[in-house]
Design a protein around this motif. Sequence first.
Motif, PDB file in Angstrom:
ATOM      1  N   PHE A  75       0.824  -1.198   0.000  1.00 30.34           N
ATOM      2  CA  PHE A  75       0.000   0.000   0.000  1.00 30.34           C
ATOM      3  C   PHE A  75       0.865   1.257   0.000  1.00 30.34           C
ATOM      4  O   PHE A  75       0.434   2.321  -0.454  1.00 30.34           O
ATOM      5  N   PHE A  76       2.085   1.124   0.511  1.00 32.16           N
ATOM      6  CA  PHE A  76       2.970   2.275   0.656  1.00 32.16           C
ATOM      7  C   PHE A  76       4.050   2.330  -0.421  1.00 32.16           C
ATOM      8  O   PHE A  76       4.939   3.177  -0.359  1.00 32.16           O
ATOM      9  N   ALA A  77       3.959   1.440  -1.395  1.00 30.38           N
ATOM     10  CA  ALA A  77       4.968   1.393  -2.457  1.00 30.38           C
ATOM     11  C   ALA A  77       5.040   2.702  -3.228  1.00 30.38           C
ATOM     12  O   ALA A  77       6.119   3.142  -3.632  1.00 30.38           O
ATOM     13  N   VAL A  78       3.900   3.345  -3.422  1.00 30.46           N
ATOM     14  CA  VAL A  78       3.885   4.602  -4.169  1.00 30.46           C
ATOM     15  C   VAL A  78       4.736   5.656  -3.476  1.00 30.46           C
ATOM     16  O   VAL A  78       5.390   6.474  -4.135  1.00 30.46           O
ATOM     17  N   LEU A  79       4.777   5.640  -2.144  1.00 30.63           N
ATOM     18  CA  LEU A  79       5.587   6.609  -1.411  1.00 30.63           C
ATOM     19  C   LEU A  79       7.073   6.336  -1.619  1.00 30.63           C
ATOM     20  O   LEU A  79       7.868   7.261  -1.818  1.00 30.63           O
ATOM     21  N   SER A  80       7.445   5.071  -1.587  1.00 29.14           N
ATOM     22  CA  SER A  80       8.842   4.696  -1.810  1.00 29.14           C
ATOM     23  C   SER A  80       9.289   5.077  -3.220  1.00 29.14           C
ATOM     24  O   SER A  80      10.414   5.528  -3.431  1.00 29.14           O
ATOM     25  N   ILE A  81       8.391   4.875  -4.177  1.00 24.88           N
ATOM     26  CA  ILE A  81       8.699   5.278  -5.556  1.00 24.88           C
ATOM     27  C   ILE A  81       8.917   6.786  -5.625  1.00 24.88           C
ATOM     28  O   ILE A  81       9.869   7.269  -6.254  1.00 24.88           O
ATOM     29  N   TRP A 122      -5.019   6.433   6.996  1.00 23.59           N
ATOM     30  CA  TRP A 122      -6.290   6.839   7.595  1.00 23.59           C
ATOM     31  C   TRP A 122      -7.455   5.949   7.143  1.00 23.59           C
ATOM     32  O   TRP A 122      -8.177   5.401   7.971  1.00 23.59           O
ATOM     33  N   PRO A 123      -7.667   5.762   5.840  1.00 24.72           N
ATOM     34  CA  PRO A 123      -8.731   4.833   5.431  1.00 24.72           C
ATOM     35  C   PRO A 123      -8.358   3.367   5.674  1.00 24.72           C
ATOM     36  O   PRO A 123      -9.221   2.538   5.962  1.00 24.72           O
ATOM     37  N   LEU A 124      -7.068   3.045   5.591  1.00 25.13           N
ATOM     38  CA  LEU A 124      -6.632   1.658   5.748  1.00 25.13           C
ATOM     39  C   LEU A 124      -6.919   1.132   7.149  1.00 25.13           C
ATOM     40  O   LEU A 124      -7.255  -0.042   7.325  1.00 25.13           O
ATOM     41  N   TYR A 125      -6.818   2.013   8.145  1.00 23.89           N
ATOM     42  CA  TYR A 125      -7.005   1.596   9.533  1.00 23.89           C
ATOM     43  C   TYR A 125      -8.300   2.130  10.152  1.00 23.89           C
ATOM     44  O   TYR A 125      -8.380   2.309  11.363  1.00 23.89           O
ATOM     45  N   GLY A 126      -9.294   2.377   9.322  1.00 24.84           N
ATOM     46  CA  GLY A 126     -10.624   2.646   9.850  1.00 24.84           C
ATOM     47  C   GLY A 126     -10.948   4.077  10.188  1.00 24.84           C
ATOM     48  O   GLY A 126     -11.837   4.337  11.007  1.00 24.84           O
ATOM     49  N   PHE A 127     -10.235   5.053   9.601  1.00 20.97           N
ATOM     50  CA  PHE A 127     -10.533   6.473   9.799  1.00 20.97           C
ATOM     51  C   PHE A 127     -10.499   6.879  11.272  1.00 20.97           C
ATOM     52  O   PHE A 127     -11.348   7.636  11.751  1.00 20.97           O
ATOM     53  N   ASP A 128      -9.502   6.380  11.986  1.00 21.87           N
ATOM     54  CA  ASP A 128      -9.363   6.723  13.397  1.00 21.87           C
ATOM     55  C   ASP A 128      -7.906   6.507  13.812  1.00 21.87           C
ATOM     56  O   ASP A 128      -7.116   5.934  13.068  1.00 21.87           O
ATOM     57  N   PHE A 129      -7.553   6.976  15.005  1.00 22.66           N
ATOM     58  CA  PHE A 129      -6.220   6.718  15.525  1.00 22.66           C
ATOM     59  C   PHE A 129      -5.990   5.212  15.619  1.00 22.66           C
ATOM     60  O   PHE A 129      -6.902   4.450  15.948  1.00 22.66           O
ATOM     61  N   TYR A 130      -4.764   4.786  15.325  1.00 20.06           N
ATOM     62  CA  TYR A 130      -4.495   3.349  15.336  1.00 20.06           C
ATOM     63  C   TYR A 130      -3.240   2.990  16.120  1.00 20.06           C
ATOM     64  O   TYR A 130      -2.728   1.879  16.033  1.00 20.06           O
TER      65      TYR A 130
END
Length: 202
Positions: A75-81, A122-130
């Motif tokens: 999910f975070f590959a785009v950031l690494s790119i 934020w959407p990946l972990y349910g729109f709340d603090f995780y």
Amino acid sequence: MNVKKLGKLTLFLIPIGVGINFVGYQLFYVILKTPFACDAIGTVLVGALCGPLAGGITGLVTNMINAITNPTSMFFAVLSILFGVAAGFLAKAGWFSKLWKVVVGSLVFAVIGGIGSMLICWPLYGFDFYGSTSQLLIAIPLYEATHISKFLCATIASFTMDIPDKIIVCIAVFAILKALPVRYLVKLPNGNAFIKDKDLDD
């Protein structure tokens, strides 16, 4: 990505960059127990030396390998790119030539890593603090003190925590670039950006 545009030396450096990413993570996060992952040193280094394409590939490959044991890494590959791409352009523009430029330029990576990661988390972990370190140390106390948007608190916290991480990453890259000899730099696509500040007898 047109890999055919990459030279042999660049292709050789990509797996080295991936390895440096893992070493950085193990050293700073696992061994030294800092709150900073510092797992983009290799990506930024390859991007700075070999250009945006090579840097982006280095970041992507790193996340693909991480995804073997941690599938959410993709999910975070785009950031690494984006780290690798940004490094290529910043290096060509001279932002790795002086230490003060490196520190200022690290904010670009902090924006990508800090704000970008929160847009994904934020959407990946349910729109709340995780319960990440940045949220426990900064976001939750900030929210309790101000009662502004949880997402805004989380984003501020993520960006703030990512600044020292990316400063460490960029200074490490700067030190490596300074240590490389001219005879090696001349063989790399962005090498000329670092040669003018070196002793040509190197």
